[in-house]
Scaffold this motif. Structure first.
Motif, PDB file in Angstrom:
ATOM      1  N   LEU A 152       0.831  -1.210   0.000  1.00 36.41           N
ATOM      2  CA  LEU A 152       0.000   0.000   0.000  1.00 36.41           C
ATOM      3  C   LEU A 152       0.868   1.265   0.000  1.00 36.41           C
ATOM      4  O   LEU A 152       0.538   2.248  -0.655  1.00 36.41           O
ATOM      5  N   ARG A 153       1.979   1.238   0.731  1.00 35.94           N
ATOM      6  CA  ARG A 153       2.845   2.421   0.763  1.00 35.94           C
ATOM      7  C   ARG A 153       3.442   2.684  -0.611  1.00 35.94           C
ATOM      8  O   ARG A 153       3.522   3.822  -1.056  1.00 35.94           O
ATOM      9  N   LEU A 154       3.846   1.589  -1.292  1.00 38.34           N
ATOM     10  CA  LEU A 154       4.416   1.739  -2.627  1.00 38.34           C
ATOM     11  C   LEU A 154       3.370   2.308  -3.581  1.00 38.34           C
ATOM     12  O   LEU A 154       3.648   3.208  -4.372  1.00 38.34           O
TER      13      LEU A 154
ATOM     14  N   TYR B 110      -2.314  11.949   3.681  1.00 33.92           N
ATOM     15  CA  TYR B 110      -1.060  12.543   4.163  1.00 33.92           C
ATOM     16  C   TYR B 110       0.172  12.055   3.412  1.00 33.92           C
ATOM     17  O   TYR B 110       1.261  12.600   3.588  1.00 33.92           O
ATOM     18  N   GLY B 111       0.039  10.992   2.602  1.00 34.60           N
ATOM     19  CA  GLY B 111       1.204  10.439   1.897  1.00 34.60           C
ATOM     20  C   GLY B 111       1.952   9.465   2.785  1.00 34.60           C
ATOM     21  O   GLY B 111       2.017   9.661   3.993  1.00 34.60           O
ATOM     22  N   ARG B 118       3.948   7.354   8.126  1.00 35.34           N
ATOM     23  CA  ARG B 118       4.889   6.366   8.659  1.00 35.34           C
ATOM     24  C   ARG B 118       4.377   5.776   9.969  1.00 35.34           C
ATOM     25  O   ARG B 118       4.413   4.559  10.177  1.00 35.34           O
ATOM     26  N   ILE B 119       3.893   6.650  10.869  1.00 35.72           N
ATOM     27  CA  ILE B 119       3.399   6.131  12.155  1.00 35.72           C
ATOM     28  C   ILE B 119       2.224   5.188  11.912  1.00 35.72           C
ATOM     29  O   ILE B 119       2.119   4.134  12.546  1.00 35.72           O
ATOM     30  N   ALA B 120       1.363   5.554  10.949  1.00 42.45           N
ATOM     31  CA  ALA B 120       0.222   4.692  10.643  1.00 42.45           C
ATOM     32  C   ALA B 120       0.712   3.322  10.191  1.00 42.45           C
ATOM     33  O   ALA B 120       0.175   2.290  10.608  1.00 42.45           O
ATOM     34  N   GLY B 121       1.754   3.297   9.350  1.00 48.11           N
ATOM     35  CA  GLY B 121       2.303   2.038   8.877  1.00 48.11           C
ATOM     36  C   GLY B 121       2.850   1.194  10.016  1.00 48.11           C
ATOM     37  O   GLY B 121       2.609  -0.006  10.084  1.00 48.11           O
ATOM     38  N   VAL B 122       3.587   1.848  10.910  1.00 44.29           N
ATOM     39  CA  VAL B 122       4.174   1.111  12.036  1.00 44.29           C
ATOM     40  C   VAL B 122       3.068   0.579  12.941  1.00 44.29           C
ATOM     41  O   VAL B 122       3.101  -0.567  13.394  1.00 44.29           O
TER      42      VAL B 122
END
Lengths: 206, 172
Positions: A152-154, B110-111, B118-122
């Protein structure tokens, strides 16, 4: 879950009416479902790829090898279980499956572990301390490669989708340790539950 | 860091396939069998995602999400977590698909390379669907009294929420 689902929709209608944002709410209601399909489509490839690769890993014996690697740690965590208990084997297989992201395989293995632990506990309807340790282990995220998140980030244009991996691993480890520590403290504080003594997971004779 | 993580995925995939081939596994057939399972789990989550995507989409469009975020700001300030992440933190232990939807929404807004992204991903990667695991595992052996399970599992989740913002702040 049904209350959250209903609550969100009903509150949206209320807030939409109060804020005068009904057109936006209406558009969201009509268009969001397509977004769900898009989300699944963007994840399907990664899910297939990693399930495939991890199935090869499983068949090559990596799961079994890792499970052997963990058994000393598990023996400490599940103190009181006999060394060659079938429950310990199922637990370590469940944990390795989780580490590799084999969600489909991890759940049945975990259920098998619970059944073994329940046998050790005399089929009681009260959770034994081993069951609690095991379930808390499973409520922490153990996955080594966060494939869904990276995909998803990619998709959203991240320069290095896995750059958060160290942060994820540190956070998972600390949160898991705190959970297990809480279990150990509670074990001391509440050795039995008042009505049925907890005999350390061994068969309790009525 | 970037070069290390760039090696990660290719080396793991290559290593596993090579190891499998050396151990005499029918690598391609087993890959296909596993991939099929991945496909069926992708299909399986679709209905839930359609429902939750609609609910979250409406919730966001109505302005209710902003009100919720604002109402939770005292809690998020104590934990040192940006308020925008509180809906994710709240939903994560309850619903995996719901959290996935909110995560995707945060990435869009927010990208992925922003602090919030990034915090959301973690957060997404270091916590689990606590209540689902408790229900499935205890349900499978008819346990009615779970004693301190939920308490300990939620402590782990709370620490995870707190640590996800701390680690991102320290590492980036």
């Amino acid at each position: 879950m049904k209350w959250i689902f209903c609550g969100m929709v009903v509150l949206s209608v209320l807030f939409g009416a109060l804020n005068g944002r009904m057109p936006q709410v209406s558009n969201a209601a009509i268009s969001s479902c397509a977004g769900a399909v898009e989300l699944v489509l963007s994840l399907t490839g990664a899910m297939c790829l990693w399930s495939g690769v991890m199935n090869v890993a499983d068949k090559a014996g990596i799961t079994r090898g890792l499970a052997k690697l963990f058994s000393p740690v598990l023996r400490v965590l599940f103190k009181g279980l006999p060394k060659d208990a079938p429950a310990l084997k199922a637990i370590s297989m469940n944990i390795t499956a989780n580490l590799l992201g084999l969600g489909n395989a991890a759940t049945p293995l975990g259920i098998r572990a619970m059944q073994q632990l329940s046998k050790e506990n005399g089929g009681s309807d009260t959770a034994s301390r081993h069951m609690i340790t095991f379930v808390v282990l499973n409520t922490a995220s153990l996955q080594l490669i966060p494939t869904t998140i990276a995909t998803l980030r990619l998709k959203h244009g991240s320069a290095a989708p896995l750059d958060i991996l160290p942060a994820i691993l540190i956070t998972s480890a600390v949160s898991l340790c705190c959970g297990l520590l809480a279990v150990k403290i509670c074990e001391r504080l509440f050795p039995g539950d008042g009505t049925r003594p907890d005999k350390g997971g061994r068969l309790w004779k009525r | 860091m970037e070069t290390v993580t760039a090696f990660f995925v290719p080396v793991i995939i290559g290593g596993i396939l090579l190891f499998g081939a050396v151990r005499g596994v029918n690598v391609f057939d087993e890959f296909i069998a596993g991939a099929k399972e991945g496909l069926s789990s992708a299909v399986k989550i679709l209905p839930a995602l359609v429902g939750l995507m609609t609910a979250v989409g409406m919730f966001k469009a109505s302005g209710a999400l902003d009100v919720l975020t604002h109402a939770l700001s005292p809690l998020s300030n104590t934990l040192g977590v940006p308020g925008e992440l509180m809906p994710l933190a709240l939903l994560r232990p309850i619903s995996g698909s719901g959290a996935l939807v909110i995560f995707e929404n945060l990435l869009t807004a927010y990208g992925p390379d922003s602090a919030i992204g990034r915090i959301a991903g973690v957060m997404q990667g270091s916590t689990e669907t606590t209540f689902y695991a408790v229900a499935v595992y205890y349900g499978s052996v008819n346990i009615k009294r779970t004693r301190y399970t939920i308490f300990c599992a939620l402590i782990a989740d709370l620490v995870g929420i707190f640590m996800s913002s701390l680690t991102v702040r320290l590492l980036f």
